[in-house]
Structures are given as structure tokens and as C-alpha cells.
Motif scaffolding. Sequence first.
Motif, PDB file in Angstrom:
ATOM      1  N   VAL A 120       0.840  -1.202   0.000  1.00 26.10           N
ATOM      2  CA  VAL A 120       0.000   0.000   0.000  1.00 26.10           C
ATOM      3  C   VAL A 120       0.876   1.253   0.000  1.00 26.10           C
ATOM      4  O   VAL A 120       0.619   2.216  -0.742  1.00 26.10           O
ATOM      5  CB  VAL A 120      -0.956  -0.007   1.216  1.00 26.10           C
ATOM      6  CG1 VAL A 120      -1.640   1.357   1.368  1.00 26.10           C
ATOM      7  CG2 VAL A 120      -2.007  -1.086   1.056  1.00 26.10           C
ATOM      8  N   LEU A 121       1.916   1.251   0.819  1.00 25.52           N
ATOM      9  CA  LEU A 121       2.823   2.395   0.864  1.00 25.52           C
ATOM     10  C   LEU A 121       3.525   2.587  -0.482  1.00 25.52           C
ATOM     11  O   LEU A 121       3.722   3.716  -0.939  1.00 25.52           O
ATOM     12  CB  LEU A 121       3.855   2.208   1.972  1.00 25.52           C
ATOM     13  CG  LEU A 121       3.326   2.261   3.413  1.00 25.52           C
ATOM     14  CD1 LEU A 121       4.422   1.899   4.396  1.00 25.52           C
ATOM     15  CD2 LEU A 121       2.756   3.635   3.732  1.00 25.52           C
ATOM     16  N   ALA A 122       3.902   1.469  -1.113  1.00 30.85           N
ATOM     17  CA  ALA A 122       4.545   1.572  -2.430  1.00 30.85           C
ATOM     18  C   ALA A 122       3.586   2.141  -3.455  1.00 30.85           C
ATOM     19  O   ALA A 122       3.963   2.956  -4.303  1.00 30.85           O
ATOM     20  CB  ALA A 122       5.038   0.191  -2.870  1.00 30.85           C
ATOM     21  N   ALA A 123       2.312   1.692  -3.398  1.00 33.74           N
ATOM     22  CA  ALA A 123       1.315   2.200  -4.337  1.00 33.74           C
ATOM     23  C   ALA A 123       1.038   3.680  -4.119  1.00 33.74           C
ATOM     24  O   ALA A 123       0.681   4.411  -5.054  1.00 33.74           O
ATOM     25  CB  ALA A 123       0.018   1.406  -4.210  1.00 33.74           C
ATOM     26  N   ALA A 124       1.216   4.163  -2.873  1.00 31.47           N
ATOM     27  CA  ALA A 124       0.977   5.582  -2.573  1.00 31.47           C
ATOM     28  C   ALA A 124       2.061   6.475  -3.164  1.00 31.47           C
ATOM     29  O   ALA A 124       1.877   7.686  -3.274  1.00 31.47           O
ATOM     30  CB  ALA A 124       0.889   5.793  -1.068  1.00 31.47           C
ATOM     31  N   GLY A 125       3.194   5.896  -3.557  1.00 30.99           N
ATOM     32  CA  GLY A 125       4.235   6.674  -4.228  1.00 30.99           C
ATOM     33  C   GLY A 125       5.050   7.559  -3.311  1.00 30.99           C
ATOM     34  O   GLY A 125       5.019   8.790  -3.455  1.00 30.99           O
ATOM     35  N   PRO A 126       5.821   6.980  -2.371  1.00 31.62           N
ATOM     36  CA  PRO A 126       6.696   7.834  -1.543  1.00 31.62           C
ATOM     37  C   PRO A 126       7.768   8.500  -2.411  1.00 31.62           C
ATOM     38  O   PRO A 126       8.296   7.887  -3.338  1.00 31.62           O
ATOM     39  CB  PRO A 126       7.309   6.834  -0.554  1.00 31.62           C
ATOM     40  CG  PRO A 126       7.248   5.521  -1.259  1.00 31.62           C
ATOM     41  CD  PRO A 126       5.998   5.552  -2.083  1.00 31.62           C
ATOM     42  N   THR A 127       8.074   9.727  -2.110  1.00 32.84           N
ATOM     43  CA  THR A 127       9.080  10.459  -2.891  1.00 32.84           C
ATOM     44  C   THR A 127       9.717  11.533  -2.040  1.00 32.84           C
ATOM     45  O   THR A 127       9.108  12.042  -1.092  1.00 32.84           O
ATOM     46  CB  THR A 127       8.449  11.087  -4.149  1.00 32.84           C
ATOM     47  OG1 THR A 127       9.472  11.732  -4.920  1.00 32.84           O
ATOM     48  CG2 THR A 127       7.390  12.120  -3.778  1.00 32.84           C
ATOM     49  N   TRP A 128      10.935  11.859  -2.396  1.00 30.73           N
ATOM     50  CA  TRP A 128      11.652  12.954  -1.728  1.00 30.73           C
ATOM     51  C   TRP A 128      12.539  13.713  -2.703  1.00 30.73           C
ATOM     52  O   TRP A 128      13.313  14.570  -2.306  1.00 30.73           O
ATOM     53  CB  TRP A 128      12.491  12.413  -0.572  1.00 30.73           C
ATOM     54  CG  TRP A 128      13.396  11.287  -0.950  1.00 30.73           C
ATOM     55  CD1 TRP A 128      14.647  11.377  -1.475  1.00 30.73           C
ATOM     56  CD2 TRP A 128      13.115   9.886  -0.860  1.00 30.73           C
ATOM     57  NE1 TRP A 128      15.171  10.128  -1.717  1.00 30.73           N
ATOM     58  CE2 TRP A 128      14.248   9.192  -1.340  1.00 30.73           C
ATOM     59  CE3 TRP A 128      12.012   9.154  -0.422  1.00 30.73           C
ATOM     60  CZ2 TRP A 128      14.301   7.800  -1.389  1.00 30.73           C
ATOM     61  CZ3 TRP A 128      12.083   7.770  -0.470  1.00 30.73           C
ATOM     62  CH2 TRP A 128      13.209   7.111  -0.949  1.00 30.73           C
ATOM     63  N   SER A 129      12.434  13.395  -3.980  1.00 33.82           N
ATOM     64  CA  SER A 129      13.224  14.104  -4.984  1.00 33.82           C
ATOM     65  C   SER A 129      12.468  14.124  -6.293  1.00 33.82           C
ATOM     66  O   SER A 129      11.533  13.347  -6.500  1.00 33.82           O
ATOM     67  CB  SER A 129      14.591  13.436  -5.174  1.00 33.82           C
ATOM     68  OG  SER A 129      14.433  12.096  -5.622  1.00 33.82           O
ATOM     69  N   ARG A 130      12.878  15.001  -7.193  1.00 32.79           N
ATOM     70  CA  ARG A 130      12.221  15.147  -8.486  1.00 32.79           C
ATOM     71  C   ARG A 130      13.039  14.484  -9.586  1.00 32.79           C
ATOM     72  O   ARG A 130      14.237  14.254  -9.445  1.00 32.79           O
ATOM     73  CB  ARG A 130      12.004  16.630  -8.829  1.00 32.79           C
ATOM     74  CG  ARG A 130      11.017  17.336  -7.904  1.00 32.79           C
ATOM     75  CD  ARG A 130      10.789  18.760  -8.364  1.00 32.79           C
ATOM     76  NE  ARG A 130       9.942  19.518  -7.471  1.00 32.79           N
ATOM     77  CZ  ARG A 130       8.616  19.600  -7.566  1.00 32.79           C
ATOM     78  NH1 ARG A 130       8.000  18.954  -8.538  1.00 32.79           N
ATOM     79  NH2 ARG A 130       7.922  20.310  -6.716  1.00 32.79           N
ATOM     80  N   ILE A 131      12.363  14.175 -10.698  1.00 32.23           N
ATOM     81  CA  ILE A 131      13.039  13.628 -11.869  1.00 32.23           C
ATOM     82  C   ILE A 131      13.555  14.795 -12.692  1.00 32.23           C
ATOM     83  O   ILE A 131      12.777  15.621 -13.163  1.00 32.23           O
ATOM     84  CB  ILE A 131      12.072  12.781 -12.726  1.00 32.23           C
ATOM     85  CG1 ILE A 131      11.494  11.626 -11.897  1.00 32.23           C
ATOM     86  CG2 ILE A 131      12.781  12.257 -13.964  1.00 32.23           C
ATOM     87  CD1 ILE A 131      10.461  10.818 -12.647  1.00 32.23           C
ATOM     88  N   PRO A 132      14.858  14.906 -12.881  1.00 35.21           N
ATOM     89  CA  PRO A 132      15.379  16.015 -13.675  1.00 35.21           C
ATOM     90  C   PRO A 132      15.030  15.862 -15.145  1.00 35.21           C
ATOM     91  O   PRO A 132      14.884  14.751 -15.653  1.00 35.21           O
ATOM     92  CB  PRO A 132      16.892  15.932 -13.459  1.00 35.21           C
ATOM     93  CG  PRO A 132      17.143  14.503 -13.119  1.00 35.21           C
ATOM     94  CD  PRO A 132      15.919  14.017 -12.393  1.00 35.21           C
ATOM     95  N   ASN A 133      14.897  16.994 -15.827  1.00 37.43           N
ATOM     96  CA  ASN A 133      14.686  16.975 -17.267  1.00 37.43           C
ATOM     97  C   ASN A 133      15.880  16.307 -17.933  1.00 37.43           C
ATOM     98  O   ASN A 133      17.018  16.574 -17.580  1.00 37.43           O
ATOM     99  CB  ASN A 133      14.546  18.422 -17.773  1.00 37.43           C
ATOM    100  CG  ASN A 133      14.128  18.502 -19.229  1.00 37.43           C
ATOM    101  OD1 ASN A 133      14.775  17.914 -20.083  1.00 37.43           O
ATOM    102  ND2 ASN A 133      13.064  19.223 -19.488  1.00 37.43           N
ATOM    103  N   PRO A 134      15.651  15.408 -18.920  1.00 39.38           N
ATOM    104  CA  PRO A 134      16.774  14.743 -19.560  1.00 39.38           C
ATOM    105  C   PRO A 134      17.792  15.695 -20.154  1.00 39.38           C
ATOM    106  O   PRO A 134      18.964  15.348 -20.282  1.00 39.38           O
ATOM    107  CB  PRO A 134      16.101  13.914 -20.669  1.00 39.38           C
ATOM    108  CG  PRO A 134      14.706  13.745 -20.239  1.00 39.38           C
ATOM    109  CD  PRO A 134      14.364  14.965 -19.456  1.00 39.38           C
ATOM    110  N   LEU A 135      17.355  16.897 -20.543  1.00 38.56           N
ATOM    111  CA  LEU A 135      18.264  17.847 -21.171  1.00 38.56           C
ATOM    112  C   LEU A 135      18.816  18.863 -20.190  1.00 38.56           C
ATOM    113  O   LEU A 135      19.447  19.827 -20.566  1.00 38.56           O
ATOM    114  CB  LEU A 135      17.545  18.565 -22.323  1.00 38.56           C
ATOM    115  CG  LEU A 135      17.077  17.639 -23.442  1.00 38.56           C
ATOM    116  CD1 LEU A 135      16.384  18.421 -24.530  1.00 38.56           C
ATOM    117  CD2 LEU A 135      18.234  16.846 -24.009  1.00 38.56           C
ATOM    118  N   VAL A 136      18.528  18.653 -18.905  1.00 35.20           N
ATOM    119  CA  VAL A 136      19.111  19.497 -17.865  1.00 35.20           C
ATOM    120  C   VAL A 136      20.117  18.653 -17.110  1.00 35.20           C
ATOM    121  O   VAL A 136      19.861  17.502 -16.780  1.00 35.20           O
ATOM    122  CB  VAL A 136      18.030  20.035 -16.900  1.00 35.20           C
ATOM    123  CG1 VAL A 136      18.666  20.833 -15.776  1.00 35.20           C
ATOM    124  CG2 VAL A 136      17.041  20.913 -17.648  1.00 35.20           C
ATOM    125  N   SER A 137      21.270  19.192 -16.849  1.00 30.76           N
ATOM    126  CA  SER A 137      22.315  18.416 -16.200  1.00 30.76           C
ATOM    127  C   SER A 137      21.851  17.894 -14.859  1.00 30.76           C
ATOM    128  O   SER A 137      21.040  18.512 -14.174  1.00 30.76           O
ATOM    129  CB  SER A 137      23.555  19.285 -16.009  1.00 30.76           C
ATOM    130  OG  SER A 137      24.513  18.607 -15.248  1.00 30.76           O
TER     131      SER A 137
END
Length: 509
Positions: A80-97
Motif C-alpha cells: 500500500v505504501l509503495a502504491a501511494a508513491g513515496p518520494t523525496w526528490s524530483r526527476i530532472p529533465n533529460p536535457l538538464v544536467s
Amino acid sequence: MIPDGFVDSFSAFHFIRPLWLLFLFPVGILWWSVRGSAGRSASIPSSIAPHLAKALQVGSESRQRIQPVDSAVLVLSLLVLAAAGPTWSRIPNPLVSDTAPLVVALKVTKSMMQVDVAPNRLERSKQKVLDLLDERTGAKTALVAYAGTAHQVVPLTEDPAVLKPFLEGLDPSVMPKAGTSLKAALNLAQDILSSQDVPGAILFMVDEIADADTAVLSQHVQSGNSPALFWFASRDQQSKSKLSALPGYPVVEMTPDSKDVEQISRNINAVYQAALANDERQKWKDQGRFLVFPAALIMLFWFRRGWTMQWAAILLSAGVFLQPSEVRADGWKDWFFTPDQQGRMAFEDKQYEKAADLFQDPMWKAFSLYRLGKYEDAAELYSWQESTDAAMGEGMSLLRSRAYRPAIAAFEKAVARDPNNKAAQHNLELARYILDYIETTREQSDTGESGIGADDVAFDNEAGRGTQTQQPTGEALPETAEQWMRTVDTRTGDFLKTRFALEAAGSSQ
């Protein structure tokens, strides 16, 4: 010791799909009801003697032991916790370093020629810059040199080969004015970073700072400008103590090994991660996959005799199939991860060839090829996509393969698609700057045509620049861009000296 960036990551922790947490309530009710019934003793007829009745009550202390329902509920809770989507960081744009843009402000004065740091402070600083560039592969780095005046040596670029000859040409003799104007270098570095979409950092490579600079640095950090840090190139502990006393400015002393490079890289990356967490344009990175592995480990206990429960197996299967991700049946990983998610995991492990094979998203596939060094393939894949980012990727790939004119055309296409894209405008200016430098240096060295790039582009004296000359018999032209750059390295100092003098004269008028 708390790791760098840990506090910022913890403060950004949340769930992407918090409504899934509501399923914890029925899971808790299930545990309470099953656990309670498991601990109730069976009714013993009163006709049986008390000592015999006690012997018949096997498992009367079951409330104190781990029950099958406990492991089942724990597994369900993890899912259930995995399905809720824990996160603490963002996915960087592929074209941004994946690290922050960096401006290296190198002090180029006579004091930097002292030899307490071998071979001398300035040369050691240059070596450390090159080591840092290797550590920050693919990241944007600009170079500023300062003494009595400050000058941009190289704008933000991802190609260390562009920066290296300029760095090697720096010497106190090329600076137009003696002195130490850290304020001018700070303002110039801030101007360079202000054009970037992602906040960056300023790295000062110094042996000491003047008393007047202390007030300037204090005002800079209080104004919320780009963070700065110092790489200390000296063995003078008194000067180091003065730097360390500045609040908000980390100081890293140069070491004989690579520990200082690693520390500087961590500090810069912490700046980037803190800035990325506040960038609402980027998606949050779903970290729920990490909870699947402990859940699978706990499931191994279900093979023990007496622990298999049909109702728990049914609930677990339902939990897996209700995962908010697409699944396929052609491999166990496909039960949990889409091809793009698997590609992302391979990309983060720096397995770029595997990532390029897994990704279905054309942008990420092209970016994996870019990181793999297959710039021509990446440029081709970017070229048939219609977005501004695709045109940016095409231009960057062509630039890395030293196809400068096609790169300029690609960046012009990106600007045409989005005239307000600052990154596209910046990269267009950078590509033109590189091409102008190559043609200017070629004109000064009077070499005529020369093989300058992997794409075999030859400059045929367009616009009447330079003069055509006959190559002496027995002297071969440089065959690669790297060989060609080495032939002009000895003239880079003269080039910088002239340019800095013109800039200093223009600023004084």
C-alpha cells in the motif's frame, strides 16, 4: 555525521498518491480481527479436570508470538505504501544536467604562483579544475579569471575539451590589471548563472581573500543569491581561518588525492538537489519500488509449514494487480516495472547501453545514447521529434561531436520553436562563440583549411576570413580536433591577453 542534502530530502518527503493510504485502515481492521480470534482459547467442557484442561490448551500464549497474519499484514502495508508513491526528490529533465551549473572563479595573481602547493598554487588549481570536470561529466561549467579585473574565459559549456586550452593559457601576465577584485568576479559569476533555468553555484579557487571582500560576501549570502564555496589553494592556515569564519560559505582545502574533488562535487550536487525540489516544472520521482523488495523477502516466510493462508494470498494478488503501473508478462521485472521504469533504473546505474535498449520514450532513449557517447545516433533520434527539447538535444549532440555548424542550425530551430527558451538562446550563443573562436584562431595562425571536427567539416574561407596558404611538403595537417587544439594551445595566452585588455579598456570608458 549527517549526509549532505539529507535534511533537504527529508523535508521534501511526501506521497504522490496519498489516497492509497486509506487502504491501511481495512488492512489494520483485518489484522485486529484475525489476531484477536487467533488468541482466543477453545471452550473446554467443565467435566474435564483442570490440570488436563490446561494441558489441552496448546498455544495459549500465541498472542505473544509472531503469527502468519502479522507477516501478511506487513506485506500488504508495504505494498500500500509503495502504491501511494513515496518520494523525496524530483526527476530532472533529460536535457538538464544532473548537477548544478557551476561557475569556477579562478584567482590569477602573482600570489598564486607560490610553491607551498606543488608545483604552484595556480597550476595545482588548474589541475583540480580538470579533475572536477571529469567528476562532473555532462554538467555545465563556466570559467572566470580575475585579478584587478574579472573576465569570462569560457561561458557555460558541457565539453571539457573546449575549456581546457583556455584554462592552460591563464597566467598572471595575461591579466590587464594587478590586484584582487573578488567583488567583480562574484558579480560576473552571478550574471552568468542568472540566465540559467536551474540555479547553480559559484566556486572560488583562491589562496586568500582581502578584508574588504568579507563584507561583499556577507551581503551576497544574505541577499539569497547563488550559493558560493571556496577551494583553498594554500597552506597558510591564517588565511584559511579567515575563510572558514565566513558563515554560509563551505571551505574545502586542496588535498594530494581526490578527496577534495569528491567533497566539492557533493557540495555542488546538494545545491542542485535543493533547487530541484523547489522546481514545480519537474515531476516527482516515485521511490515506491524500494518497498517491493522487503515485501518479497517477508513473503519467503510463507513457505513455512502452517503459515500459508489462502485469504492472504488472494489479498496479496489483488494488491499487486492494483498497482498503478502498467505491467507485462514477459519477465518478472515486467510484473512491477514498465520498460521506461526499467530503463530509468539502468540509466541511474550508468548502464547507458542497456537503458537505450529498454527505453521506449524517444527522448530518454536519445539521451541514453548521448550519455553513451553515440552522439551521431542521438542527434538522428532527436532530429525527427518536433519538440523544443528535441531540437536542444540534437544541437547538444552535434556540438559534442564537434559538428558546429549543424549544431548552430539545431539551436536556431529550438529558438524558432520557443523564442522564450533561455537555454536554447544560451546554447545558440555558445555554439556561435565556439565556431567564432575556431575561425578567429585559424585566421590568426594562418593555417588555411584544417580538419577540426569529427564530422569532417572544413572551413573554406567563408566570408573572406583568413588567407589561403599552401601546406609545406612533409608537414601533415592535424587529423582530429584534439590534435588541432594542441597546435594552438601555445597561442591561447596571447589570445586571452589581448581579449582581456580590450574588455578592461571598454569597461573603463
